[in-house]
Design an enzyme around this catalytic site. Sequence first.
Site, PDB file in Angstrom:
ATOM      1  N   HIS A 141     -49.125 -89.588 -55.123  1.00 50.33           N
ATOM      2  CA  HIS A 141     -50.062 -88.487 -54.881  1.00 50.33           C
ATOM      3  C   HIS A 141     -50.927 -88.179 -56.107  1.00 50.33           C
ATOM      4  O   HIS A 141     -51.958 -87.516 -55.980  1.00 50.33           O
ATOM      5  CB  HIS A 141     -49.316 -87.230 -54.413  1.00 50.33           C
ATOM      6  N   ASP A 171     -43.017 -92.152 -52.929  1.00 49.60           N
ATOM      7  CA  ASP A 171     -44.056 -91.505 -53.739  1.00 49.60           C
ATOM      8  C   ASP A 171     -44.115 -92.101 -55.147  1.00 49.60           C
ATOM      9  O   ASP A 171     -44.312 -91.393 -56.130  1.00 49.60           O
ATOM     10  CB  ASP A 171     -43.812 -89.994 -53.824  1.00 49.60           C
ATOM     11  N   SER A 250     -46.457 -84.101 -62.600  1.00 48.83           N
ATOM     12  CA  SER A 250     -46.118 -85.127 -61.603  1.00 48.83           C
ATOM     13  C   SER A 250     -46.308 -86.529 -62.167  1.00 48.83           C
ATOM     14  O   SER A 250     -47.344 -86.834 -62.762  1.00 48.83           O
ATOM     15  CB  SER A 250     -46.990 -84.954 -60.359  1.00 48.83           C
TER      16      SER A 250
END
Length: 420
Positions: A141, A171, A250
């Site tokens: 993402h 992910d 992230s």
Amino acid sequence: MKLYTRRHMLFSTITTVMITIAAVLGAQKIFLSESRTPLKEAVPQDSDAASSNNGAQNSQSAQGGGSQFLQSQTLVATPAVTYTADEQQNISVYQQYNEAVVNITTQVMGMNWFFEPIAEDGGSGSGSIIDSRGYVITNVHVIEKAAKIYISLYDGSQYEGKVVGSDIESDIAVLKFDPPKDLVLKTIQFGDSEKLKVGQKVIAIGNPFGFERTLTTGIVSALGRPIKNSNNIIIRGMIQTDASINPGNSGGPLLDTAGNMIGINTMIYSSSGSNAGIGFAVPASTARRVVSDLLQYGKVRRGAIQASLVQMSRAIADYARLDISYGILVSETTRGGNAEKAGIKGGNQAVRYGNSRNARAFYIGGDIIVGIDGVQVSTYSDYYSMLENKRPGDMVVVTIHRNKKNYDCKLVLAEENSAE
């Protein structure tokens, strides 16, 4: 009446003056002696050995007592800097590995007022250099919809990155940039997430809100969490931590106190979008396997059931007069495939589901998959998450619902791209 001659008067005056001068000098000597006494006593004496110094040393001490006292006071006022064991761990891990954490920024394609494509700033996040040739691990993402990817190093240098492979189910994505030949990159190695314990200290390094290479600490709050990501895919086995993880963290590493990467910081649980003390990281055991496949095949090789499947719903259950409305309906099985060999049956009655524009044709009357390896399967997310860490050739136990009863079937998983 006694008479004094001039000589007597002169002698008396001289005597009085001398006595007065002597008295003044004596008083001054006493005053000076008393004022010096505290300075001499303030000079630190270690032991009896200090009183046995030679005469020259004693004389120098007496003459410069005030200077030594001030010097002693200065040394006491500036003690050496010390750190606790916990602080030393944090400092050591940061100094060794912060240069292996990169800042990732992206550009996406937008449209101007004339409907012409233009480059716009996209998202940003973190990543870890896992190979000195320029391979970086991050989240999918972080680079989602990116037209261009830029990787910034600790020294401010920036390079364009390319996607080696990405895996939406975990992910995780692997990027590659080309560093100069004379640049020695620092790397972070994978640790063993299987041995983590709740309460164990962890360290996160990343770029929250654009503040590069920020360190935060916390503990492992829980293990084995099944978390649904933004793509409605459940990632199982997630590490929960209270280490501050904010937007921009992230893709960055979650480290143990030895500096090993035991997780990839992925998401936070918050109603405001900022850290609320609950963050999640993909475990290193998953990341290591995914990275290996991405580097070798450009995709992740997962085992699959060779069948055409449909998500159950209340509408399908009511129409087909079924007693359950959850699970995965088997519409068709591949001829000669692993599902057929395991005895799983497809449907025999064709139906159309949905509105006229998005209608889908499938078959009802077949088995319903309600579990894999003893774990209940209610949705597609459950189904894919149970197969996420399975390889082609692995054997699984598939629980099916048929005629209001459950049955277990042993099945050997096939290559994912051969499933229909």
